[in-house]
Scaffold this active site. Sequence first.
Site, PDB file in Angstrom:
ATOM      1  N   CYS A 157       0.995  -1.452   0.442  1.00  0.00           N
ATOM      2  CA  CYS A 157       0.020  -0.260   0.131  1.00  0.00           C
ATOM      3  C   CYS A 157       0.840   1.961  -0.148  1.00  0.00           C
ATOM      4  O   CYS A 157       0.554   2.637  -0.117  1.00  0.00           O
ATOM      5  CB  CYS A 157      -0.925  -0.211   1.360  1.00  0.00           C
ATOM      6  SG  CYS A 157      -2.688  -1.197   1.453  1.00  0.00           S
TER       7      CYS A 157
ATOM      8  N   HIS B 267      -3.291   7.492   2.993  1.00  0.00           N
ATOM      9  CA  HIS B 267      -3.581   6.026   3.045  1.00  0.00           C
ATOM     10  C   HIS B 267      -4.706   5.606   2.970  1.00  0.00           C
ATOM     11  O   HIS B 267      -5.000   5.768   4.257  1.00  0.00           O
ATOM     12  CB  HIS B 267      -2.713   4.445   2.690  1.00  0.00           C
ATOM     13  CG  HIS B 267      -2.997   3.616   2.707  1.00  0.00           C
ATOM     14  ND1 HIS B 267      -3.332   3.324   1.018  1.00  0.00           N
ATOM     15  CD2 HIS B 267      -3.010   2.225   2.883  1.00  0.00           C
ATOM     16  CE1 HIS B 267      -4.159   1.841   1.318  1.00  0.00           C
ATOM     17  NE2 HIS B 267      -3.437   1.512   2.449  1.00  0.00           N
TER      18      HIS B 267
ATOM     19  N   ASN C 227      -9.904  -0.075   0.905  1.00  0.00           N
ATOM     20  CA  ASN C 227      -8.662   0.158   0.367  1.00  0.00           C
ATOM     21  C   ASN C 227      -8.038  -0.723  -0.446  1.00  0.00           C
ATOM     22  O   ASN C 227      -8.393  -1.677  -1.185  1.00  0.00           O
ATOM     23  CB  ASN C 227      -8.277  -1.108   1.139  1.00  0.00           C
ATOM     24  CG  ASN C 227      -6.510  -1.027   1.702  1.00  0.00           C
ATOM     25  OD1 ASN C 227      -5.451  -0.408   0.878  1.00  0.00           O
ATOM     26  ND2 ASN C 227      -5.947  -1.006   2.954  1.00  0.00           N
TER      27      ASN C 227
HETATM   28  N1  ACO Z   1     -17.851  -8.720   9.982  1.00  0.00           N
HETATM   29  C1  ACO Z   1     -18.718  -8.429  11.414  1.00  0.00           C
HETATM   30  N2  ACO Z   1     -17.936  -9.154  12.000  1.00  0.00           N
HETATM   31  C2  ACO Z   1     -16.283  -9.232  11.759  1.00  0.00           C
HETATM   32  C3  ACO Z   1     -16.067  -8.948  10.716  1.00  0.00           C
HETATM   33  C4  ACO Z   1     -16.631  -8.516   9.428  1.00  0.00           C
HETATM   34  N3  ACO Z   1     -16.695  -7.858   8.550  1.00  0.00           N
HETATM   35  N4  ACO Z   1     -14.623  -8.817  10.905  1.00  0.00           N
HETATM   36  C5  ACO Z   1     -14.489  -9.159  11.389  1.00  0.00           C
HETATM   37  N5  ACO Z   1     -14.944  -9.235  12.248  1.00  0.00           N
HETATM   38  C6  ACO Z   1     -15.513 -10.119  13.818  1.00  0.00           C
HETATM   39  C7  ACO Z   1     -14.237 -10.419  14.468  1.00  0.00           C
HETATM   40  O1  ACO Z   1     -14.336 -12.343  13.812  1.00  0.00           O
HETATM   41  C8  ACO Z   1     -14.284 -10.405  15.436  1.00  0.00           C
HETATM   42  O2  ACO Z   1     -15.305 -11.121  16.668  1.00  0.00           O
HETATM   43  P1  ACO Z   1     -15.154 -12.029  18.020  1.00  0.00           P
HETATM   44  O3  ACO Z   1     -14.532 -11.117  19.158  1.00  0.00           O
HETATM   45  O4  ACO Z   1     -15.990 -12.429  17.822  1.00  0.00           O
HETATM   46  O5  ACO Z   1     -13.677 -13.004  16.779  1.00  0.00           O
HETATM   47  C9  ACO Z   1     -14.749  -9.220  15.703  1.00  0.00           C
HETATM   48  O6  ACO Z   1     -15.196  -8.538  14.632  1.00  0.00           O
HETATM   49  C10 ACO Z   1     -13.288  -8.022  16.358  1.00  0.00           C
HETATM   50  O7  ACO Z   1     -13.081  -8.049  15.852  1.00  0.00           O
HETATM   51  P2  ACO Z   1     -11.381  -7.101  15.974  1.00  0.00           P
HETATM   52  O8  ACO Z   1     -10.033  -7.360  15.546  1.00  0.00           O
HETATM   53  O9  ACO Z   1     -11.343  -6.942  17.682  1.00  0.00           O
HETATM   54  O10 ACO Z   1     -12.106  -5.240  14.993  1.00  0.00           O
HETATM   55  P3  ACO Z   1     -11.479  -4.536  15.313  1.00  0.00           P
HETATM   56  O11 ACO Z   1     -12.142  -2.993  16.139  1.00  0.00           O
HETATM   57  O12 ACO Z   1      -9.910  -4.502  15.580  1.00  0.00           O
HETATM   58  O13 ACO Z   1     -11.970  -4.260  13.519  1.00  0.00           O
HETATM   59  C11 ACO Z   1      -9.876  -4.207  11.437  1.00  0.00           C
HETATM   60  C12 ACO Z   1     -10.652  -5.190  12.834  1.00  0.00           C
HETATM   61  C13 ACO Z   1     -10.963  -3.514  11.005  1.00  0.00           C
HETATM   62  C14 ACO Z   1      -9.369  -5.377  10.824  1.00  0.00           C
HETATM   63  C15 ACO Z   1      -8.804  -3.679  12.163  1.00  0.00           C
HETATM   64  O14 ACO Z   1      -8.189  -4.173  12.879  1.00  0.00           O
HETATM   65  C16 ACO Z   1      -8.326  -2.626  10.985  1.00  0.00           C
HETATM   66  O15 ACO Z   1      -8.638  -1.690  10.233  1.00  0.00           O
HETATM   67  N6  ACO Z   1      -6.928  -3.426  11.407  1.00  0.00           N
HETATM   68  C17 ACO Z   1      -6.206  -2.517  10.364  1.00  0.00           C
HETATM   69  C18 ACO Z   1      -6.377  -3.179   8.720  1.00  0.00           C
HETATM   70  C19 ACO Z   1      -5.328  -2.590   7.779  1.00  0.00           C
HETATM   71  O16 ACO Z   1      -5.392  -1.508   7.422  1.00  0.00           O
HETATM   72  N7  ACO Z   1      -4.516  -3.166   7.138  1.00  0.00           N
HETATM   73  C20 ACO Z   1      -3.969  -2.628   6.287  1.00  0.00           C
HETATM   74  C21 ACO Z   1      -4.588  -3.398   4.813  1.00  0.00           C
HETATM   75  S1  ACO Z   1      -3.635  -3.995   3.612  1.00  0.00           S
HETATM   76  C22 ACO Z   1      -2.358  -2.718   2.936  1.00  0.00           C
HETATM   77  O17 ACO Z   1      -3.275  -1.657   3.945  1.00  0.00           O
HETATM   78  C23 ACO Z   1      -1.301  -2.428   2.404  1.00  0.00           C
END
Ligand code: ACO
Length: 325
Positions: free
Chosen positions: A116, A252, A282
């Site tokens: 990214c 980003h 994203n």
């Molecule tokens: N729909 C419903 N529930 C979901 C979903 C979804 N799409 N995705 C995850 N959940 C659930 C999980 O299973 C978890 O359930 P559990 O507690 O029963 O296990 C719950 O939601 C909470 O999960 P968390 O990981 O605590 O949620 P968080 O608030 O951290 O959000 C997210 C998750 C959105 C992925 C966040 O951590 C994030 O944005 N991280 C960074 C992601 C990112 O920027 N990645 C880079 C992408 S690649 C790049 O840019 C190179």
Amino acid sequence: MSEQRVKISGVGGYLPARRVSNDELAQTLDTSDEWIVSHTGIRARHIMAADESGTDMAEQAARAALARAGVSPADLGLIVVATTTADYGGFPSNACLLQARLGAPAAAAFDLGAACTGFVYALEVARGLMLCGSGRPALVVGAEAMSRLVDWTDRNTCVLFGDGAGAAVLEVTTEPDRGILGSYLRADGTGSGFLWAGGGLRVPPPNPEPRQAHMQGRPVFNFAVKAMAEVVLHFLETLQIAPEEVRYVVPHQANIRILQAAQKRLPIAPDRFVVTIDEVANTSAASIPLALAELDRQGRLAPGDVVLTTGFGAGLTYGGNAIRW
Ligand code: ACO
């Protein structure tokens, strides 16, 4: 003699026609519009047609940027495509495919992989090559076919991504106070396990890893907030830019909560942060040039505006560019 700089003389973007809402995803996945919007800020993403490729999207964005700059493909001396979802698993590069499509025989062409952060890296690489090379214009593209890389049954990752391409035409200038003022490129390879996609040659057959994205969301989130703020603070300090001079921070677009948390660490007003994630999700290396193209399309970029890009991605990589438009 006036100092030579590299300026961005045109930007362009392309999103596939098909818009997929959160509700549409929820028809086949255990998720909801409420969860996705509240956790990420994403409302929709654009997904490529079955017969569309990353190079197709790059070509559309590139033609728009070239037209905006008034530069002919024949004049290009360099094409860099930032992508980690190239049409071919090995070679040729998307940049070479694009060079042939555009008709740019004088252009060197290669892909750059910094996930990214790819566009941020590519802009600086192109700038360096231009200043010590032929002085011809360059084309820098971020293009990603993320929909082909995600596991559409994994709600943790698939809801986050979209497809698209953004492009910028760069030209050498001696105009005072215009152009790329500096870049900041960093990596922390100790975090490589937090975000990865298989399908390479590390594990030999007969057990190849599927070509799919894997992510540990929390550590990436925490890294991203710190990294994006560090980049902006670096520019304010080293280039002596006052916070109120910054017209736009173009981050980003990975998660609205990451942007908000980074903004809270910075002395820059929230309304200076450009947000497009709600409609595009994203798009990895395409996200920053797509946001620039959207600003330009809306007529919101004026000569002299100070624009700071800041990004992070797999690697882990991070960095940014300071630009006087
Ligand atoms: N729909 C419903 N529930 C979901 C979903 C979804 N799409 N995705 C995850 N959940 C659930 C999980 O299973 C978890 O359930 P559990 O507690 O029963 O296990 C719950 O939601 C909470 O999960 P968390 O990981 O605590 O949620 P968080 O608030 O951290 O959000 C997210 C998750 C959105 C992925 C966040 O951590 C994030 O944005 N991280 C960074 C992601 C990112 O920027 N990645 C880079 C992408 S690649 C790049 O840019 C190179």
